[in-house]
Design a protein around this motif. Structure first.
Motif, PDB file in Angstrom:
ATOM      1  N   SER A  35     -29.383  -1.280   8.681  1.00  0.00           N
ATOM      2  CA  SER A  35     -28.266  -0.906   7.949  1.00  0.00           C
ATOM      3  C   SER A  35     -29.079  -0.646   6.463  1.00  0.00           C
ATOM      4  N   TRP A  36     -29.213   0.813   6.215  1.00  0.00           N
ATOM      5  CA  TRP A  36     -29.851   1.047   5.119  1.00  0.00           C
ATOM      6  C   TRP A  36     -28.682   1.324   4.071  1.00  0.00           C
ATOM      7  N   SER A  37     -29.074   0.729   2.970  1.00  0.00           N
ATOM      8  CA  SER A  37     -28.262   0.472   1.721  1.00  0.00           C
ATOM      9  C   SER A  37     -29.127   0.478   0.463  1.00  0.00           C
ATOM     10  N   GLN A  38     -28.628   1.284  -0.451  1.00  0.00           N
ATOM     11  CA  GLN A  38     -29.235   1.272  -1.925  1.00  0.00           C
ATOM     12  C   GLN A  38     -29.362   0.219  -2.407  1.00  0.00           C
ATOM     13  N   SER A  39     -28.310  -0.467  -2.521  1.00  0.00           N
ATOM     14  CA  SER A  39     -28.306  -1.964  -3.297  1.00  0.00           C
ATOM     15  C   SER A  39     -29.313  -2.946  -2.838  1.00  0.00           C
ATOM     16  N   SER A  40     -29.121  -3.289  -1.431  1.00  0.00           N
ATOM     17  CA  SER A  40     -30.218  -4.294  -0.973  1.00  0.00           C
ATOM     18  C   SER A  40     -31.539  -3.799  -0.963  1.00  0.00           C
ATOM     19  N   TYR A  41     -31.815  -2.487  -0.442  1.00  0.00           N
ATOM     20  CA  TYR A  41     -33.334  -2.101  -0.500  1.00  0.00           C
ATOM     21  C   TYR A  41     -33.931  -1.944  -1.693  1.00  0.00           C
ATOM     22  N   PHE A  42     -33.251  -1.178  -2.616  1.00  0.00           N
ATOM     23  CA  PHE A  42     -33.825  -0.911  -3.833  1.00  0.00           C
ATOM     24  C   PHE A  42     -33.814  -2.253  -4.911  1.00  0.00           C
ATOM     25  N   SER A  43     -32.869  -3.131  -4.573  1.00  0.00           N
ATOM     26  CA  SER A  43     -32.669  -4.147  -5.515  1.00  0.00           C
ATOM     27  C   SER A  43     -34.118  -5.114  -5.060  1.00  0.00           C
ATOM     28  N   ALA A  44     -34.420  -5.248  -3.719  1.00  0.00           N
ATOM     29  CA  ALA A  44     -35.195  -5.852  -3.353  1.00  0.00           C
ATOM     30  C   ALA A  44     -36.607  -5.459  -3.752  1.00  0.00           C
ATOM     31  N   LEU A  45     -36.808  -4.128  -3.863  1.00  0.00           N
ATOM     32  CA  LEU A  45     -38.110  -3.242  -4.452  1.00  0.00           C
ATOM     33  C   LEU A  45     -38.187  -3.711  -5.815  1.00  0.00           C
ATOM     34  N   GLN A  46     -37.243  -3.655  -6.552  1.00  0.00           N
ATOM     35  CA  GLN A  46     -37.401  -4.164  -8.020  1.00  0.00           C
ATOM     36  C   GLN A  46     -37.627  -5.645  -8.336  1.00  0.00           C
ATOM     37  N   ASP A 130     -31.367   6.976  -3.557  1.00  0.00           N
ATOM     38  CA  ASP A 130     -32.340   5.905  -4.382  1.00  0.00           C
ATOM     39  C   ASP A 130     -32.894   6.334  -5.732  1.00  0.00           C
ATOM     40  N   ILE A 131     -33.756   7.345  -5.337  1.00  0.00           N
ATOM     41  CA  ILE A 131     -34.586   7.824  -6.408  1.00  0.00           C
ATOM     42  C   ILE A 131     -34.035   8.575  -7.724  1.00  0.00           C
ATOM     43  N   THR A 132     -32.741   9.207  -7.153  1.00  0.00           N
ATOM     44  CA  THR A 132     -32.018  10.055  -8.044  1.00  0.00           C
ATOM     45  C   THR A 132     -31.254   9.016  -9.074  1.00  0.00           C
ATOM     46  N   ALA A 133     -30.687   8.084  -8.325  1.00  0.00           N
ATOM     47  CA  ALA A 133     -29.910   6.870  -9.213  1.00  0.00           C
ATOM     48  C   ALA A 133     -31.102   6.381 -10.220  1.00  0.00           C
ATOM     49  N   ILE A 134     -32.194   5.995  -9.606  1.00  0.00           N
ATOM     50  CA  ILE A 134     -33.429   5.351 -10.493  1.00  0.00           C
ATOM     51  C   ILE A 134     -33.594   6.465 -12.026  1.00  0.00           C
ATOM     52  N   LEU A 135     -33.962   7.550 -11.464  1.00  0.00           N
ATOM     53  CA  LEU A 135     -33.936   8.484 -12.606  1.00  0.00           C
ATOM     54  C   LEU A 135     -32.987   8.568 -13.445  1.00  0.00           C
ATOM     55  N   LYS A 136     -31.763   8.509 -12.982  1.00  0.00           N
ATOM     56  CA  LYS A 136     -30.722   8.680 -13.845  1.00  0.00           C
ATOM     57  C   LYS A 136     -30.629   7.391 -14.710  1.00  0.00           C
ATOM     58  N   ALA A 137     -30.845   6.195 -14.167  1.00  0.00           N
ATOM     59  CA  ALA A 137     -30.582   5.122 -15.033  1.00  0.00           C
ATOM     60  C   ALA A 137     -31.712   4.741 -15.878  1.00  0.00           C
ATOM     61  N   SER A 138     -32.821   5.141 -15.654  1.00  0.00           N
ATOM     62  CA  SER A 138     -34.232   4.808 -16.462  1.00  0.00           C
ATOM     63  C   SER A 138     -35.089   5.779 -16.876  1.00  0.00           C
ATOM     64  N   GLY A 139     -34.874   7.165 -16.297  1.00  0.00           N
ATOM     65  CA  GLY A 139     -35.435   8.194 -16.691  1.00  0.00           C
ATOM     66  C   GLY A 139     -37.109   8.050 -16.383  1.00  0.00           C
ATOM     67  N   CYS A 140     -37.942   8.682 -17.197  1.00  0.00           N
ATOM     68  CA  CYS A 140     -39.299   8.359 -16.726  1.00  0.00           C
ATOM     69  C   CYS A 140     -39.992   7.004 -17.567  1.00  0.00           C
ATOM     70  N   ASP A 141     -39.495   6.320 -17.868  1.00  0.00           N
ATOM     71  CA  ASP A 141     -39.743   5.026 -18.514  1.00  0.00           C
ATOM     72  C   ASP A 141     -40.642   4.172 -17.587  1.00  0.00           C
ATOM     73  N   ALA A 142     -41.972   4.267 -17.961  1.00  0.00           N
ATOM     74  CA  ALA A 142     -43.022   3.584 -17.241  1.00  0.00           C
ATOM     75  C   ALA A 142     -42.736   2.177 -16.987  1.00  0.00           C
ATOM     76  N   ARG A 143     -42.343   1.565 -17.996  1.00  0.00           N
ATOM     77  CA  ARG A 143     -42.087   0.015 -17.955  1.00  0.00           C
ATOM     78  C   ARG A 143     -40.844  -0.339 -16.913  1.00  0.00           C
ATOM     79  N   ALA A 144     -39.779   0.437 -16.861  1.00  0.00           N
ATOM     80  CA  ALA A 144     -38.794   0.317 -16.222  1.00  0.00           C
ATOM     81  C   ALA A 144     -38.906   0.622 -14.827  1.00  0.00           C
ATOM     82  N   ASN A 145     -40.209   1.497 -14.624  1.00  0.00           N
ATOM     83  CA  ASN A 145     -40.229   1.797 -12.866  1.00  0.00           C
ATOM     84  C   ASN A 145     -41.578   1.014 -12.481  1.00  0.00           C
ATOM     85  N   GLY A 146     -42.148   0.422 -13.378  1.00  0.00           N
ATOM     86  CA  GLY A 146     -43.647  -0.216 -12.983  1.00  0.00           C
ATOM     87  C   GLY A 146     -43.527  -1.385 -11.783  1.00  0.00           C
TER      88      GLY A 146
END
Length: 404
Positions: A35-46, A130-146
């Protein structure tokens, strides 16, 4: 690459008859196994939590993470997402399976591939979302994506997750297969094994036993070879030993006399056993079956298909085959041809009855029914208590024959 593109590239190729067919529900159900989910997978990645990915095939994990990194690198060249992929995951996923021309295996093989293709298409869509949502939320901020970038790169490099896994080829060759046969298997295994399965191999004592343990999973066993022209024996651990000679574990061909230790009056029935190939025998005991010898040569397992429940016989040192039964009232030995030919009959564990049979008047057709019941009980030894069968035979002899 979408499903239509993947399916259109399929080619009908011929292979040797190595492909095993697991339950259809297992293979056709692959599309719904995660079950692929943006919230569970990307939250875990962060959070740097790898647990949600533990049962995800490495190829799918690589696809998800690489898609995320590639898009971030494209839109934000200075965000630290540059990553050189060690293998071309897309090329592997697009590679069609190899068909052997058998309608049943072809159906399962193609069904598996189509299900996998649907899963890959859905996963690719979610990664892009997922990556579209990330870019929308944090842009290219290296610290936010690090944080998530670091976790993604670590999993893509770590053999315990989705990194290169040369152990598959090394262990395959150690099991006795040629490098050529192991090449395709190892490539597929590296892609299809999940982090949990990879870790079972790496933590195995020895690792080759860990590899065999993971291949007891029919889905992984199929996915590790269904794109290959041939499969190494280790891809089927339950039958791997059958690739070697059974010279030290053969039983003689011939008629095995049926002996019931709990019955005083023995009949003259026998079972015919004949070796067909290494580890395999034809087995006839009123019903035709196929018998397979265990790797240690101590158990003969008999399958009768839909005609009769399967049986197992312990191979005793003196050549007898002893029926394995959980019912203490059911006992059967098959005496080997030499003993049967010599007329040697072991003693029974029950005393001869001193009761004199009493002849009675039989109803029309009763003897015929008794004869059928006795024959049916002999054909299916586990269906009746041997003492009951002996009583029926004595009753039949006294009341249905001319010379009791």
């Amino acid at each position: 690459m979408n499903l239509q593109t993947l399916v259109s590239r399929a080619k009908l190729l011929r292979i040797d008859g190595w492909l095993r067919v697991p339950a259809l529900a297992l293979t056709l159900g692959l599309a719904a196994s995660h079950s692929w989910s943006q919230s569970s997978y990307f939250s875990a990645l962060q959070l740097g939590d790898t647990e949600p990915f533990i049962n995800t095939p490495a190829a799918h994990l690589r696809l998800y993470l690489s898609t995320m990194l590639a898009r971030l690198q494209q839109d934000c060249p200075n965000a630290g997402a540059d990553y050189k992929r060690p293998v071309d995951t897309a090329e592997y996923l697009a590679k069609p399976p190899v068909y052997n021309g058998n309608p049943s295996t072809t159906m399962v093989t193609h069904g598996t591939w189509v299900a996998q293709a649907k899963k890959v298409e859905a996963l690719s869509t979610i990664a892009k979302s997922d990556i579209t949502a990330i870019l929308k939320a944090s842009g290219c901020d290296a610290r936010a994506n690090g944080a998530w970038v670091a976790t993604a790169k670590k999993m893509l490099d770590d053999p315990r997750f989705a990194g290169p896994f040369p152990q598959a080829k090394t262990l395959c060759e150690a099991s006795g297969s040629t490098p050529a046969v192991c090449e395709c298997f190892a490539s597929s295994y590296e892609m299809e094994a999940s982090p949990r399965q990879r870790q079972m191999v790496l933590n195995g004592k020895p690792p080759i036993d860990g590899l065999r343990a993971t291949l007891l999973n029919q889905d992984l066993a199929l996915l590790s070879v269904y794109k290959c022209q041939s499969a190494p024996p280790i891809a089927n651990p339950r039958a791997e030993y059958k690739q070697a000679s059974d010279e030290k574990h053969r039983i003689p061909d011939g008629a095995y006399r049926m002996f019931y230790p709990l019955v005083a009056n023995q009949g003259n029935r026998s079972c015919n056993i004949k070796r067909r190939a290494d580890w395999t025998y034809s087995f006839y005991c009123g019903v035709h079956g196929v018998a397979t010898m265990s790797q240690q040569g101590d158990v003969l397992n008999v399958s009768y298909g839909a005609h009769k429940p399967a049986e197992s016989y312990t191979v005793l040192p003196d050549g007898k085959l002893r029926l394995r039964s959980s019912n203490p009232r059911v006992a059967l030995d098959l005496l080997p041809p030499d003993a049967a030919a010599a007329g040697a009959m072991p003693s029974t564990t029950v005393a001869q009855s001193s009761r004199k049979p009493v002849k009675r008047t039989m109803k029309p057709g009763e003897c015929q029914r008794m004869e059928k019941e006795i024959q049916r009980a002999k054909d299916f030894p586990n269906s009746r208590n041997p003492a009951t069968l002996a009583s029926w035979e004595k009753d039949y002899q006294v009341n249905c024959t001319e010379n009791p």
